[in-house]
Design an enzyme around this catalytic site. Structure first.
Site, PDB file in Angstrom:
ATOM      1  N   LYS A 115       0.954  -1.371  -0.108  1.00  0.00           N
ATOM      2  CA  LYS A 115      -0.030   0.107  -0.113  1.00  0.00           C
ATOM      3  C   LYS A 115       0.963   1.176   0.010  1.00  0.00           C
ATOM      4  O   LYS A 115       0.610   2.224  -0.779  1.00  0.00           O
ATOM      5  CB  LYS A 115      -1.127  -0.046   1.117  1.00  0.00           C
ATOM      6  CG  LYS A 115      -0.500  -0.217   2.573  1.00  0.00           C
ATOM      7  CD  LYS A 115      -1.612  -0.271   3.488  1.00  0.00           C
ATOM      8  CE  LYS A 115      -1.039  -0.631   4.882  1.00  0.00           C
ATOM      9  NZ  LYS A 115       0.096   0.072   5.626  1.00  0.00           N
ATOM     10  N   ARG A 135      -8.537   1.061  10.291  1.00  0.00           N
ATOM     11  CA  ARG A 135      -7.883  -0.462  10.727  1.00  0.00           C
ATOM     12  C   ARG A 135      -9.062  -1.217  11.303  1.00  0.00           C
ATOM     13  O   ARG A 135      -8.777  -2.174  11.872  1.00  0.00           O
ATOM     14  CB  ARG A 135      -6.837  -0.454  11.485  1.00  0.00           C
ATOM     15  CG  ARG A 135      -5.503  -0.396  10.631  1.00  0.00           C
ATOM     16  CD  ARG A 135      -4.401  -0.475  11.494  1.00  0.00           C
ATOM     17  NE  ARG A 135      -3.198  -0.895  11.054  1.00  0.00           N
ATOM     18  CZ  ARG A 135      -2.011  -0.262  10.503  1.00  0.00           C
ATOM     19  NH1 ARG A 135      -2.303   1.074  10.061  1.00  0.00           N
ATOM     20  NH2 ARG A 135      -1.076  -0.840  10.222  1.00  0.00           N
ATOM     21  N   ARG A 179      12.003  -6.089   4.199  1.00  0.00           N
ATOM     22  CA  ARG A 179      11.907  -4.676   3.933  1.00  0.00           C
ATOM     23  C   ARG A 179      12.814  -3.672   4.453  1.00  0.00           C
ATOM     24  O   ARG A 179      13.317  -3.976   5.522  1.00  0.00           O
ATOM     25  CB  ARG A 179      10.480  -4.423   4.526  1.00  0.00           C
ATOM     26  CG  ARG A 179      10.070  -3.019   4.229  1.00  0.00           C
ATOM     27  CD  ARG A 179       8.587  -2.625   4.428  1.00  0.00           C
ATOM     28  NE  ARG A 179       8.049  -2.768   5.635  1.00  0.00           N
ATOM     29  CZ  ARG A 179       6.729  -2.517   6.054  1.00  0.00           C
ATOM     30  NH1 ARG A 179       5.875  -2.413   4.780  1.00  0.00           N
ATOM     31  NH2 ARG A 179       6.068  -2.752   7.305  1.00  0.00           N
ATOM     32  N   ARG A 200      12.759  -1.004   9.554  1.00  0.00           N
ATOM     33  CA  ARG A 200      12.043  -0.494  10.460  1.00  0.00           C
ATOM     34  C   ARG A 200      12.048  -1.496  11.692  1.00  0.00           C
ATOM     35  O   ARG A 200      11.991  -2.531  11.775  1.00  0.00           O
ATOM     36  CB  ARG A 200      10.465  -0.495  10.159  1.00  0.00           C
ATOM     37  CG  ARG A 200      10.228   1.010   9.624  1.00  0.00           C
ATOM     38  CD  ARG A 200       8.905   0.759   8.870  1.00  0.00           C
ATOM     39  NE  ARG A 200       7.646   0.181   9.580  1.00  0.00           N
ATOM     40  CZ  ARG A 200       6.502   0.193   9.219  1.00  0.00           C
ATOM     41  NH1 ARG A 200       6.248   0.736   8.079  1.00  0.00           N
ATOM     42  NH2 ARG A 200       5.484  -0.437   9.737  1.00  0.00           N
ATOM     43  N   ARG A 256       0.901  -8.061  14.042  1.00  0.00           N
ATOM     44  CA  ARG A 256       0.321  -7.295  13.148  1.00  0.00           C
ATOM     45  C   ARG A 256      -0.743  -8.032  12.096  1.00  0.00           C
ATOM     46  O   ARG A 256      -1.799  -7.537  11.848  1.00  0.00           O
ATOM     47  CB  ARG A 256       1.240  -6.672  12.392  1.00  0.00           C
ATOM     48  CG  ARG A 256       1.802  -5.385  13.088  1.00  0.00           C
ATOM     49  CD  ARG A 256       3.380  -5.169  12.837  1.00  0.00           C
ATOM     50  NE  ARG A 256       3.301  -4.279  11.708  1.00  0.00           N
ATOM     51  CZ  ARG A 256       4.517  -4.006  11.029  1.00  0.00           C
ATOM     52  NH1 ARG A 256       5.831  -4.685  11.309  1.00  0.00           N
ATOM     53  NH2 ARG A 256       4.398  -3.184   9.914  1.00  0.00           N
TER      54      ARG A 256
HETATM   55  P1  AMP Z   1       1.979   1.047   9.564  1.00  0.00           P
HETATM   56  O1  AMP Z   1       2.857   2.176   9.104  1.00  0.00           O
HETATM   57  O2  AMP Z   1       0.539   1.261   8.790  1.00  0.00           O
HETATM   58  O3  AMP Z   1       2.386  -0.316   9.253  1.00  0.00           O
HETATM   59  O4  AMP Z   1       1.671   1.271  10.930  1.00  0.00           O
HETATM   60  C1  AMP Z   1       2.751   1.016  11.935  1.00  0.00           C
HETATM   61  C2  AMP Z   1       1.879   0.980  13.278  1.00  0.00           C
HETATM   62  O5  AMP Z   1       1.294   2.114  13.644  1.00  0.00           O
HETATM   63  C3  AMP Z   1       0.857  -0.070  13.518  1.00  0.00           C
HETATM   64  O6  AMP Z   1       1.490  -1.330  13.698  1.00  0.00           O
HETATM   65  C4  AMP Z   1       0.169   0.461  14.490  1.00  0.00           C
HETATM   66  O7  AMP Z   1       0.910   0.200  15.859  1.00  0.00           O
HETATM   67  C5  AMP Z   1       0.189   1.935  14.414  1.00  0.00           C
HETATM   68  N1  AMP Z   1      -1.051   2.384  13.498  1.00  0.00           N
HETATM   69  C6  AMP Z   1      -0.881   2.936  11.979  1.00  0.00           C
HETATM   70  N2  AMP Z   1      -2.191   3.188  11.792  1.00  0.00           N
HETATM   71  C7  AMP Z   1      -3.002   3.032  12.897  1.00  0.00           C
HETATM   72  C8  AMP Z   1      -4.470   2.874  13.067  1.00  0.00           C
HETATM   73  N3  AMP Z   1      -5.181   3.461  12.005  1.00  0.00           N
HETATM   74  N4  AMP Z   1      -4.948   2.715  14.258  1.00  0.00           N
HETATM   75  C9  AMP Z   1      -4.370   2.267  15.114  1.00  0.00           C
HETATM   76  N5  AMP Z   1      -2.675   2.308  15.276  1.00  0.00           N
HETATM   77  C10 AMP Z   1      -2.118   2.464  14.116  1.00  0.00           C
END
Ligand code: AMP
Length: 219
Positions: free
Chosen positions: A14, A87, A126, A161, A172
């Site tokens: 994404k 989410r 990654r 990361r 996750r």
């Molecule tokens: P991402 O960069 O989208 O993979 O998100 C990394 C981390 O940020 C996730 O594992 C969550 O801990 C937090 N996070 C990102 N977006 C959300 C969301 N919409 N709701 C809650 N936690 C989020």
């Protein structure tokens, strides 16, 4: 103003697709993960809490994410892509409300689908450039940097990361299954859902997205 949201497990691509859409169609890329990572650098109690959640792979509390997102949407006038949001159902219902509030008429919901094993392989490989933010993957031929561990664009040393490890991918993916799958039904019922096979190469996924945007534009 129009919005796109992606429903996708970690590493379904994404972020990469959002970057391409941003470049080609000038959609503003809003990643709630990035908003949270920014917020986590501040010297506040909230930042400590966010850091803990980011490190464990658990979702951050809805209220906090909703607040950050609303502030962001308030400050923009261009079309946008929401990456990593909603989410769960609560976040989707909230999104409907803010789309109304900001008079955003069109929402494309794009489901990029990959299985857990593919997600795991991709997450372990990654890498990201800390300077220009370009994303690479040492496990995927088409996403490998030309020189191991070095950014093709700016020569910076690539980093992993902290939440990209075997322990948090399981966590996750479980969160994704528990919460996100409900969203698929939610948007299917609203007739807004488009399904794309995320195991295809990234160009094919991008062309599928363009087709969706194109077919809608021609309506
Ligand atoms: P991402 O960069 O989208 O993979 O998100 C990394 C981390 O940020 C996730 O594992 C969550 O801990 C937090 N996070 C990102 N977006 C959300 C969301 N919409 N709701 C809650 N936690 C989020």
């Amino acid at each position: 103003m129009k919005g796109i949201i992606f429903i996708a497990p970690p590493t379904a691509g994404k972020g990469t697709q959002a970057e391409e859409l941003e470049k080609k169609y000038k959609f503003l890329h809003i990643s709630t993960g990035d908003l949270l990572r920014e917020e986590s650098k501040k010297e506040t109690l909230e930042a400590l809490y966010i850091n803990e959640k980011l490190g464990s792979g658990e979702l951050v509390d809805d209220c906090l994410v909703l607040d950050l997102l609303e502030k962001k949407l308030e400050s923009i006038t261009e079309n946008f892509i929401l990456d990593g949001f909603p989410r769960n159902l609560n976040q989707a219902v909230f999104l409907d409300k803010i789309l109304d509030k900001f008079n955003i008429k069109k929402l494309y919901v794009i489901y990029i689908d990959i299985d857990e094993e593919t997600a795991k392989q991709r997450i372990l490989g990654r890498l990201q450039c800390p300077k220009c933010k370009k994303i690479y993957n040492s496990m995927t031929q088409e996403l490998k940097p030309i020189k191991d561990g070095i950014c093709d664009s700016c020569g910076e040393v690539l980093i992993k990361r902290t939440d990209d490890n075997e322990k948090t991918i399981k966590e996750r993916f479980n969160h994704y299954l528990e919460n996100t799958m409900l969203l698929i039904d939610y948007y299917k019922n609203k007739n807004l859902l488009y399904h794309i096979d995320g195991k295809q190469d990234k160009e094919k996924v991008f062309r599928s997205i363009e087709k969706i945007l194109g077919s809608e534009n021609n309506d």
